[in-house]
Motif scaffolding. Sequence first.
Motif, PDB file in Angstrom:
ATOM      1  N   ASN A  93      -6.372  89.381 -33.884  1.00  0.00           N
ATOM      2  CA  ASN A  93      -5.270  88.756 -33.160  1.00  0.00           C
ATOM      3  C   ASN A  93      -4.107  88.375 -34.072  1.00  0.00           C
ATOM      4  OD1 ASN A  93      -6.695  88.816 -30.647  1.00  0.00           O
ATOM      5  ND2 ASN A  93      -7.863  87.014 -31.300  1.00  0.00           N
ATOM      6  N   ARG A 111       1.117  77.366 -34.688  1.00  0.00           N
ATOM      7  CA  ARG A 111       0.037  78.253 -35.149  1.00  0.00           C
ATOM      8  C   ARG A 111       0.563  79.621 -35.588  1.00  0.00           C
ATOM      9  NH1 ARG A 111      -2.978  77.790 -31.127  1.00  0.00           N
ATOM     10  NH2 ARG A 111      -4.471  76.294 -31.986  1.00  0.00           N
ATOM     11  N   LYS A 112       1.276  80.303 -34.736  1.00  0.00           N
ATOM     12  CA  LYS A 112       1.750  81.649 -35.065  1.00  0.00           C
ATOM     13  C   LYS A 112       2.803  81.643 -36.170  1.00  0.00           C
ATOM     14  CE  LYS A 112       3.596  85.894 -33.033  1.00  0.00           C
ATOM     15  NZ  LYS A 112       4.039  86.564 -31.777  1.00  0.00           N
ATOM     16  N   SER A 150       1.143  80.939 -39.515  1.00  0.00           N
ATOM     17  CA  SER A 150       0.325  82.069 -39.944  1.00  0.00           C
ATOM     18  C   SER A 150       1.198  83.172 -40.523  1.00  0.00           C
ATOM     19  CB  SER A 150      -0.493  82.601 -38.766  1.00  0.00           C
ATOM     20  OG  SER A 150      -1.265  83.716 -39.141  1.00  0.00           O
ATOM     21  N   GLN A 204      -4.306  86.250 -36.474  1.00  0.00           N
ATOM     22  CA  GLN A 204      -4.472  84.880 -36.919  1.00  0.00           C
ATOM     23  C   GLN A 204      -4.933  84.830 -38.371  1.00  0.00           C
ATOM     24  OE1 GLN A 204      -3.952  81.896 -35.242  1.00  0.00           O
ATOM     25  NE2 GLN A 204      -4.436  80.908 -37.180  1.00  0.00           N
ATOM     26  N   ARG A 238      -6.350  88.377 -42.024  1.00  0.00           N
ATOM     27  CA  ARG A 238      -5.907  88.266 -40.632  1.00  0.00           C
ATOM     28  C   ARG A 238      -6.920  88.938 -39.727  1.00  0.00           C
ATOM     29  NH1 ARG A 238       0.574  89.550 -40.677  1.00  0.00           N
ATOM     30  NH2 ARG A 238       0.663  88.135 -38.921  1.00  0.00           N
ATOM     31  N   ASN A 259      -6.925  83.570 -41.437  1.00  0.00           N
ATOM     32  CA  ASN A 259      -8.207  82.910 -41.674  1.00  0.00           C
ATOM     33  C   ASN A 259      -8.363  82.636 -43.162  1.00  0.00           C
ATOM     34  OD1 ASN A 259     -10.144  83.143 -39.037  1.00  0.00           O
ATOM     35  ND2 ASN A 259      -8.658  84.795 -39.117  1.00  0.00           N
ATOM     36  N   LEU A 284      -3.720  74.579 -40.620  1.00  0.00           N
ATOM     37  CA  LEU A 284      -4.001  75.822 -39.926  1.00  0.00           C
ATOM     38  C   LEU A 284      -5.346  76.401 -40.356  1.00  0.00           C
ATOM     39  CD1 LEU A 284      -2.748  78.024 -38.070  1.00  0.00           C
ATOM     40  CD2 LEU A 284      -1.930  79.127 -40.125  1.00  0.00           C
ATOM     41  N   VAL A 285      -6.151  76.800 -39.380  1.00  0.00           N
ATOM     42  CA  VAL A 285      -7.468  77.392 -39.554  1.00  0.00           C
ATOM     43  C   VAL A 285      -8.488  76.348 -40.000  1.00  0.00           C
ATOM     44  CG1 VAL A 285      -8.866  79.136 -40.725  1.00  0.00           C
ATOM     45  CG2 VAL A 285      -6.542  79.665 -40.054  1.00  0.00           C
TER      46      VAL A 285
END
Length: 279
Positions: free
Chosen positions: A258, A106-107, A110, A260, A255, A262, A13-14
Motif C-alpha cells: 500500500n 500518515r501518507k 511516509s 506505507q 514500503r 514500515n 509513524l508506524v
Amino acid sequence: MQIALVASKPLRLVMPIWLAAAAFSLACAPSFGQDTPAALRALERQGLTIVGKMASPAGLTAYAGYMDQQPVALYLTPDGKQVIAGTLFDANGKDLTRAALEEAVRKPMSEGAWKGLEKANWIVDGRDNAPRKLYVFTDPNCPYCNKFWSDARPWVESGKVQLRHIMVGILTPSSAGKAAALLADKNPGAALSAYEQGLTRTNATALAGGHAKPLDDSGLKPLSSIPPTVKAKLDANEKLMASLGLQATPAVLWRDANGQLNIRQGMPESAMAEVLGPR
C-alpha cells in the motif's frame, strides 16, 4: 461538551510512541498568502511541514503538520494571529486529536521519509532491477547487521531484493572510521560485501554461543583521518537516523504493497519474510 487544550503528545509513524511535547504559540508574522495564516508560515520557515486542514470539533480551525517525523496538531486562535500545538480532550478524557492527525499525516510523512532515504548516502547491495528496495542503517561493527546481511543473501542473490545500506558509525570508537573507509572506497558495494562475507562464519559462531560482540577490524582498516566530504556523508546519515527516531542497528525500512513505510529495529530473524517478501 467541554474541550480542553493540553500539551501535545506526538505520535510516531508506524511505531506509535507518544512522547511529551510542549504547547507553544507564535505571534503574527508577515503574511505569505491570503488563505494561509501568517503564524503557520512562520512555523514553515522553522522547518515544520504543514499538510493542511484537519477535522476538528467545536468550530475550531485545525491544521496537521510534522517535523522530523513528529506529527503536530495546530489550532488557530479566534483572531487568526496565533496557533497552538496540542491535543484536544473532551469532558470524559477522550483524545479528540489523535485519529484525525494520524489520518492527515500518515501518507505525507511516509512519502517524505522515503524521499529522505532515497537521497541518503547508501551503499548498493543487490541488483538495480530488484522489485523490492529496502534501506538498512548499518554500523560496520554491529554483529546483528552482519547476521542480517548474511541471512538476506537468498533474497539479494536471487534478484528479489536490493538492500541500500545507510552507513553510520555509532557503536564503537572504530565504527566511524570503518564506515568512512567503506564510503570512500572506489567500489563501496564490493568492499562491503567482502568485509561482511569475511566475518560471517566467526560472527555466526559467536552469536550461536550467546557471545555477541562488535566485529573486529580484519578485512577493513578504519580511516584514522576522515576526509571532510566523507564525514559530511556520515553526519547526514546519522542525522537522518535520529530524525526517524531510530537508535539501534540494523534498522530496516521498507514500503508495503500500500506504499506505507514500515520500520523494524534490530535483527528481524523471525520476520524475514515480512521484511524481505516471499523467498
